[in-house]
Motif scaffolding. Structure first.
Motif, short mmCIF file in Angstrom:
data_model
loop_
_atom_site.label_atom_id
_atom_site.label_comp_id
_atom_site.label_asym_id
_atom_site.label_seq_id
_atom_site.Cartn_x
_atom_site.Cartn_y
_atom_site.Cartn_z
N PRO A 211 -1.82 7.94 7.79
CA PRO A 211 -1.50 9.21 7.31
C PRO A 211 -0.38 9.23 6.29
CG PRO A 211 -1.20 8.65 9.76
CD PRO A 211 -1.65 7.39 9.02
N PHE A 212 0.08 8.24 5.96
CA PHE A 212 1.18 8.31 4.78
C PHE A 212 0.39 8.27 3.38
CE2 PHE A 212 3.67 6.81 8.47
CZ PHE A 212 4.52 7.79 8.28
N VAL A 213 -0.87 8.04 3.50
CA VAL A 213 -1.60 8.09 2.27
C VAL A 213 -3.05 8.64 2.29
CG1 VAL A 213 -0.63 5.62 1.52
CG2 VAL A 213 -2.80 5.80 2.78
N PHE A 214 -2.85 9.70 3.37
CA PHE A 214 -4.18 10.39 3.41
C PHE A 214 -4.50 11.36 1.79
CE2 PHE A 214 -6.05 14.59 4.26
CZ PHE A 214 -7.30 14.11 4.91
N PRO A 215 -5.73 11.08 1.48
CA PRO A 215 -6.10 11.77 0.15
C PRO A 215 -6.09 13.03 0.00
CG PRO A 215 -7.82 10.28 0.97
CD PRO A 215 -6.72 10.27 2.10
N SER A 216 -5.25 13.83 0.22
CA SER A 216 -5.58 15.37 0.18
C SER A 216 -5.40 15.70 -1.34
CB SER A 216 -4.37 16.06 0.86
OG SER A 216 -3.26 15.94 0.41
N GLU A 217 -5.78 16.86 -1.68
CA GLU A 217 -5.81 17.21 -3.08
C GLU A 217 -4.42 17.50 -3.52
OE1 GLU A 217 -7.57 21.16 -5.82
OE2 GLU A 217 -8.24 20.75 -3.79
N ASN A 218 -3.47 18.26 -2.57
CA ASN A 218 -2.18 18.25 -3.23
C ASN A 218 -1.47 17.11 -3.18
OD1 ASN A 218 -2.53 21.05 -2.78
ND2 ASN A 218 -1.79 21.05 -0.60
N ARG A 219 -1.80 16.00 -2.40
CA ARG A 219 -0.91 14.65 -2.71
C ARG A 219 -1.50 14.01 -4.03
NH1 ARG A 219 1.24 10.72 0.78
NH2 ARG A 219 0.60 12.13 2.51
N GLY B 294 0.67 -1.37 0.04
CA GLY B 294 -0.07 0.00 -0.15
C GLY B 294 0.78 1.24 -0.13
N LEU B 295 1.84 1.28 0.78
CA LEU B 295 2.72 2.47 0.69
C LEU B 295 3.74 2.78 -0.42
CD1 LEU B 295 3.77 2.38 4.46
CD2 LEU B 295 2.12 3.72 3.50
N ARG B 296 4.00 1.49 -1.06
CA ARG B 296 4.92 1.52 -2.21
C ARG B 296 4.06 1.53 -3.65
NH1 ARG B 296 9.52 3.26 -2.52
NH2 ARG B 296 9.77 1.99 -4.04
N GLY C 24 -5.89 4.79 -6.21
CA GLY C 24 -6.12 5.22 -4.91
C GLY C 24 -7.18 4.40 -4.09
N MET C 25 -8.27 4.20 -4.67
CA MET C 25 -9.32 3.17 -3.96
C MET C 25 -8.65 2.01 -3.70
SD MET C 25 -12.00 4.56 -3.37
CE MET C 25 -13.13 3.22 -2.97
N ALA C 26 -7.65 1.16 -4.72
CA ALA C 26 -7.18 -0.10 -4.50
C ALA C 26 -6.11 0.06 -3.14
CB ALA C 26 -6.37 -0.44 -5.80
N ARG C 27 -5.67 1.17 -3.14
CA ARG C 27 -4.44 1.39 -2.18
C ARG C 27 -5.25 1.66 -0.85
NH1 ARG C 27 -0.01 5.94 -1.62
NH2 ARG C 27 -1.55 7.15 -2.78
N LEU C 28 -6.34 2.08 -0.95
CA LEU C 28 -7.25 2.29 0.48
C LEU C 28 -7.83 0.90 0.74
CD1 LEU C 28 -8.94 5.78 -0.01
CD2 LEU C 28 -6.80 5.17 1.54
N ILE C 29 -8.24 0.19 0.00
CA ILE C 29 -8.62 -1.12 0.27
C ILE C 29 -7.55 -2.05 0.74
CG2 ILE C 29 -9.60 -3.44 -0.87
CD1 ILE C 29 -11.21 -1.68 -2.61
N ILE C 30 -6.27 -2.12 0.15
CA ILE C 30 -5.06 -2.71 0.59
C ILE C 30 -4.69 -2.50 2.06
CG2 ILE C 30 -2.62 -3.19 0.10
CD1 ILE C 30 -3.23 -2.86 -2.85
N LEU C 31 -4.98 -1.30 2.31
CA LEU C 31 -4.47 -0.78 3.59
C LEU C 31 -5.61 -1.11 4.75
CD1 LEU C 31 -2.28 2.40 2.81
CD2 LEU C 31 -1.21 -0.03 3.56
#
Length: 133
Positions: free
Chosen positions: A116-124, A53-55, A78-85
């Protein structure tokens, strides 16, 4: 963002339901064989999911897709990463209360600490869909 918050809220609802004795705690605590199997499985799944998820966005194929198709790819990956984590986090939380084994609690905390390392903010999102590495 809604999915990110919803999964954390789901884990919190599970905690509240078990802590208020709405759901029975430790119903499988005596079943050591299934506890061992689930412990081994969830250790591998949770730690693998944390790494993946982090990589995930660093893999060349995924990064290229994010740069080319930006919004659609960001939604998909993004959804895949959130599901993975977050899926292992919720499962570990449930297993903690079902087996009352602290290993699951620690795994859920590890997964929570990755969020917190994958927080889906607009800037990220903008940074991850740009050409720069």
């Amino acid at each position: 963002m809604a999915f990110y918050i919803a999964q954390i809220a789901l884990a919190l609802v599970v905690v509240v339901l078990f802590e208020l004795d709405v759901l029975p705690v430790g119903v499988m605590a005596d079943d050591k064989q299934s506890d061992f199997i689930f412990t081994a499985l969830m250790e591998i799944v949770s730690l693998g999911a944390a790494f993946l998820g982090l990589r995930l966005f660093k893999f060349k194929a995924i990064h290229d897709d994010l740069v080319k198709r930006q919004e659609k790819a960001m939604w998909k990956w993004g959804m895949a990463r959130l599901i993975i984590l977050e899926a292992p986090m919720v499962i570990d939380t449930l297993l903690y209360y079902i087996y009352m084994n602290t290993t699951y609690g620690y795994l859920a905390i590890i997964m929570l600490l990755t969020l917190p390392f994958v927080f889906p903010s607009e800037n990220r999102c903008i940074a991850e869909t740009s050409e720069e590495d």
